[in-house]
Scaffold this motif. Structure first.
Motif, PDB file in Angstrom:
ATOM      1  N   THR A  14      44.972  51.360  95.209  1.00 55.57           N
ATOM      2  CA  THR A  14      45.961  50.768  96.107  1.00 55.57           C
ATOM      3  C   THR A  14      47.287  50.617  95.369  1.00 55.57           C
ATOM      4  O   THR A  14      47.339  50.020  94.287  1.00 55.57           O
ATOM      5  CB  THR A  14      45.493  49.400  96.626  1.00 55.57           C
ATOM      6  OG1 THR A  14      44.254  49.562  97.326  1.00 55.57           O
ATOM      7  CG2 THR A  14      46.531  48.797  97.563  1.00 55.57           C
ATOM      8  N   PHE A  15      48.354  51.167  95.953  1.00 50.99           N
ATOM      9  CA  PHE A  15      49.675  51.036  95.339  1.00 50.99           C
ATOM     10  C   PHE A  15      50.139  49.586  95.395  1.00 50.99           C
ATOM     11  O   PHE A  15      49.919  48.898  96.408  1.00 50.99           O
ATOM     12  CB  PHE A  15      50.671  51.953  96.030  1.00 50.99           C
ATOM     13  CG  PHE A  15      50.455  53.403  95.720  1.00 50.99           C
ATOM     14  CD1 PHE A  15      50.882  53.951  94.524  1.00 50.99           C
ATOM     15  CD2 PHE A  15      49.801  54.234  96.621  1.00 50.99           C
ATOM     16  CE1 PHE A  15      50.678  55.291  94.224  1.00 50.99           C
ATOM     17  CE2 PHE A  15      49.581  55.570  96.345  1.00 50.99           C
ATOM     18  CZ  PHE A  15      50.024  56.104  95.134  1.00 50.99           C
ATOM     19  N   PRO A  16      50.785  49.103  94.344  1.00 53.08           N
ATOM     20  CA  PRO A  16      51.043  47.659  94.228  1.00 53.08           C
ATOM     21  C   PRO A  16      52.104  47.111  95.164  1.00 53.08           C
ATOM     22  O   PRO A  16      52.035  45.944  95.546  1.00 53.08           O
ATOM     23  CB  PRO A  16      51.488  47.511  92.772  1.00 53.08           C
ATOM     24  CG  PRO A  16      52.048  48.844  92.403  1.00 53.08           C
ATOM     25  CD  PRO A  16      51.216  49.839  93.155  1.00 53.08           C
ATOM     26  N   ILE A  17      53.081  47.928  95.554  1.00 50.38           N
ATOM     27  CA  ILE A  17      54.184  47.412  96.369  1.00 50.38           C
ATOM     28  C   ILE A  17      53.944  47.684  97.849  1.00 50.38           C
ATOM     29  O   ILE A  17      53.950  46.776  98.671  1.00 50.38           O
ATOM     30  CB  ILE A  17      55.526  48.014  95.908  1.00 50.38           C
ATOM     31  CG1 ILE A  17      55.736  47.789  94.400  1.00 50.38           C
ATOM     32  CG2 ILE A  17      56.682  47.408  96.715  1.00 50.38           C
ATOM     33  CD1 ILE A  17      55.685  46.343  93.949  1.00 50.38           C
ATOM     34  N   SER A  18      53.717  48.943  98.200  1.00 47.52           N
ATOM     35  CA  SER A  18      53.513  49.288  99.610  1.00 47.52           C
ATOM     36  C   SER A  18      52.133  48.883 100.126  1.00 47.52           C
ATOM     37  O   SER A  18      51.941  48.739 101.318  1.00 47.52           O
ATOM     38  CB  SER A  18      53.674  50.800  99.797  1.00 47.52           C
ATOM     39  OG  SER A  18      52.634  51.492  99.105  1.00 47.52           O
ATOM     40  N   LYS A  19      51.169  48.733  99.183  1.00 50.41           N
ATOM     41  CA  LYS A  19      49.764  48.446  99.509  1.00 50.41           C
ATOM     42  C   LYS A  19      49.073  49.610 100.210  1.00 50.41           C
ATOM     43  O   LYS A  19      47.987  49.448 100.796  1.00 50.41           O
ATOM     44  CB  LYS A  19      49.626  47.175 100.365  1.00 50.41           C
ATOM     45  CG  LYS A  19      50.271  45.938  99.748  1.00 50.41           C
ATOM     46  CD  LYS A  19      49.710  45.624  98.378  1.00 50.41           C
ATOM     47  CE  LYS A  19      50.346  44.379  97.776  1.00 50.41           C
ATOM     48  NZ  LYS A  19      49.889  44.126  96.384  1.00 50.41           N
ATOM     49  N   ILE A  20      49.677  50.791 100.158  1.00 51.73           N
ATOM     50  CA  ILE A  20      49.023  51.986 100.685  1.00 51.73           C
ATOM     51  C   ILE A  20      47.818  52.309  99.807  1.00 51.73           C
ATOM     52  O   ILE A  20      47.894  52.262  98.583  1.00 51.73           O
ATOM     53  CB  ILE A  20      50.019  53.156 100.739  1.00 51.73           C
ATOM     54  CG1 ILE A  20      50.999  52.930 101.905  1.00 51.73           C
ATOM     55  CG2 ILE A  20      49.304  54.501 100.874  1.00 51.73           C
ATOM     56  CD1 ILE A  20      52.120  53.936 101.979  1.00 51.73           C
ATOM     57  N   LYS A  21      46.714  52.658 100.471  1.00 50.76           N
ATOM     58  CA  LYS A  21      45.453  52.875  99.750  1.00 50.76           C
ATOM     59  C   LYS A  21      45.068  54.348  99.745  1.00 50.76           C
ATOM     60  O   LYS A  21      45.186  55.041 100.761  1.00 50.76           O
ATOM     61  CB  LYS A  21      44.327  52.050 100.394  1.00 50.76           C
ATOM     62  CG  LYS A  21      42.996  52.132  99.652  1.00 50.76           C
ATOM     63  CD  LYS A  21      41.944  51.240 100.311  1.00 50.76           C
ATOM     64  CE  LYS A  21      40.611  51.339  99.576  1.00 50.76           C
ATOM     65  NZ  LYS A  21      39.578  50.471 100.178  1.00 50.76           N
ATOM     66  N   LEU A  22      44.597  54.816  98.585  1.00 52.18           N
ATOM     67  CA  LEU A  22      44.038  56.153  98.450  1.00 52.18           C
ATOM     68  C   LEU A  22      42.536  56.050  98.240  1.00 52.18           C
ATOM     69  O   LEU A  22      42.059  55.090  97.638  1.00 52.18           O
ATOM     70  CB  LEU A  22      44.656  56.882  97.252  1.00 52.18           C
ATOM     71  CG  LEU A  22      46.176  56.995  97.191  1.00 52.18           C
ATOM     72  CD1 LEU A  22      46.595  57.756  95.931  1.00 52.18           C
ATOM     73  CD2 LEU A  22      46.741  57.662  98.440  1.00 52.18           C
TER      74      LEU A  22
END
Length: 376
Positions: A14-22
């Motif tokens: 999970t990206f820390p700023i956008s919270k987009i998850k891979l």
């Protein structure tokens, strides 16, 4: 072989700023296709190429798109410079996302590396009127203040277009000797105003581009939207960018709270291009500087799952594949299906149709000596 051996590759992130998850740690690196239409729109062959690879990684970065006509770098490049480009950009985003991956548009200005043949008046522009060290390089015209501020704004406008086109993020191209790197470099930037001189002034342009992108996201994005930044660690020129310079820049970028830093290297494990006695991987040094604040994407010479796992075990959280996904569009699927032994690691020169690589890109691959392993 069980894919439990590749548990790091297949672990979510999970990206820390956008919270987009891979769903995995895999990234498709931006690859130049040379296959866009003359007006900057995407070609049908490029869409087919992207569709072939949209299950090859979970974060999918497009080829670079120019933010102004003056920034077009080469023939066959796509544009993000006007609102008329939004339908074209949407086609790319849709093609990349159709199997659940996250799509990122790389935004770019070629600066002094732009081909004069692609420019309206045949004249490239840059931080200073200093030619690059390459054969037949044109001396660029030094940008005036108004052009600098317009270009910064153009990165923000291209970000808005990426949002409207349905991308999940943008990657700011600050690497590979293009305009943002030209402002940062003491070789290409000899200015004495606020845009050049000491290290802090040479950082100003790329940092203001980041600010413009962040403002565009804040004003236009209704859904989570990520920002990445691609960087080259060093230059061979003297004067040129040193790793010490870069560590200062990545700290400043990290303070801007981006989702990732993408470190552009030909070989992840390679050391300094400036000092052959310095063998520490440059990406590792950058990761050590920012690891508590900004995730790092490693790239360069990663072919097999074993290669990827070895890098992930250093603590670097994400790995990008460029050449390897040209060779093997089903890389991630074969890892998931526990058939890593079926992964191709050299380009079959007789299989252009099977790989669905556009002809201009294919011809470039076959003539670029030593860049990709060929299977004849």
């Amino acid at each position: 072989m069980s894919n439990s051996n590749f548990k790091n590759i297949l672990s979510p992130f999970t990206f820390p700023i956008s919270k987009i998850k891979l769903n995995s740690r895999t990234v498709m690196a931006p690859m130049t296709t040379y296959s866009g239409n003359d007006d900057g729109t995407v070609s049908e062959d490029e869409i087919i190429y992207y569709k072939k690879r949209n299950k090859s990684a979970d974060l999918l970065i497009s080829a670079c798109a120019y933010v102004t006509k003056e920034g077009k770098g080469f023939h066959g490049q796509i544009g993000a410079d006007t609102d008329e480009m939004i339908p074209s950009l949407k086609r790319i985003a849709d093609a990349l996302k159709e199997n659940g991956g996250k799509a990122v548009l790389q935004i770019y200005h070629g600066g002094r590396m732009s081909s004069p043949a692609e420019l309206k008046n045949g004249q490239s522009i840059s931080a200073s009127a200093i030619a690059s060290i390459r054969e037949s390089a044109q001396i660029p015209r030094e940008m005036i203040e108004k052009e600098i501020t317009q270009t910064i704004k153009a990165f923000g406008e291209s970000t808005r277009r990426a949002i409207e086109a349905g991308f999940d993020g943008v990657e700011i191209h600050g690497a590979n000797t293009y305009l943002l790197q030209q402002f940062f470099s003491p070789h290409s930037n000899r200015r004495t105003d606020k845009w050049g001189g000491n290290l802090a002034k040479r950082m100003r342009f790329p940092l203001e581009v980041i600010d413009a992108v962040k403002i565009a996201i804040k004003e236009n994005a209704k859904n989570p939207f990520l920002i990445g930044y691609r960087i080259s660690p060093e230059e061979i020129e003297n004067p040129g960018i040193t790793i010490e310079d870069t560590l200062e820049l990545v700290e400043a970028i990290s303070n801007k709270k981006l989702d990732y830093l993408h470190v552009s290297t030909m070989d992840f494990w390679g050391g300094s291009v400036r000092d052959k006695n310095d063998t520490i991987p440059r990406t590792q040094l950058i990761f050590d500087k920012v690891k508590n604040t900004t995730p790092v994407i490693a790239v360069g010479g990663i072919s097999t799952p074993e290669d990827a796992e070895k890098i992930l075990k250093t603590g670097i959280p994400l790995i990008a594949f460029g050449r390897e996904l040209l060779i093997e569009p089903h890389w991630l699927e074969k890892v998931k299906n526990e058939t890593p032994e079926l992964i191709e690691t050299s380009l079959d020169v007789k299989n252009q149709l099977g790989l669905l690589i556009p002809i201009p890109m294919w011809n470039s691959l076959l003539t670029r000596t030593g860049w990709i392993t060929l299977k004849k």
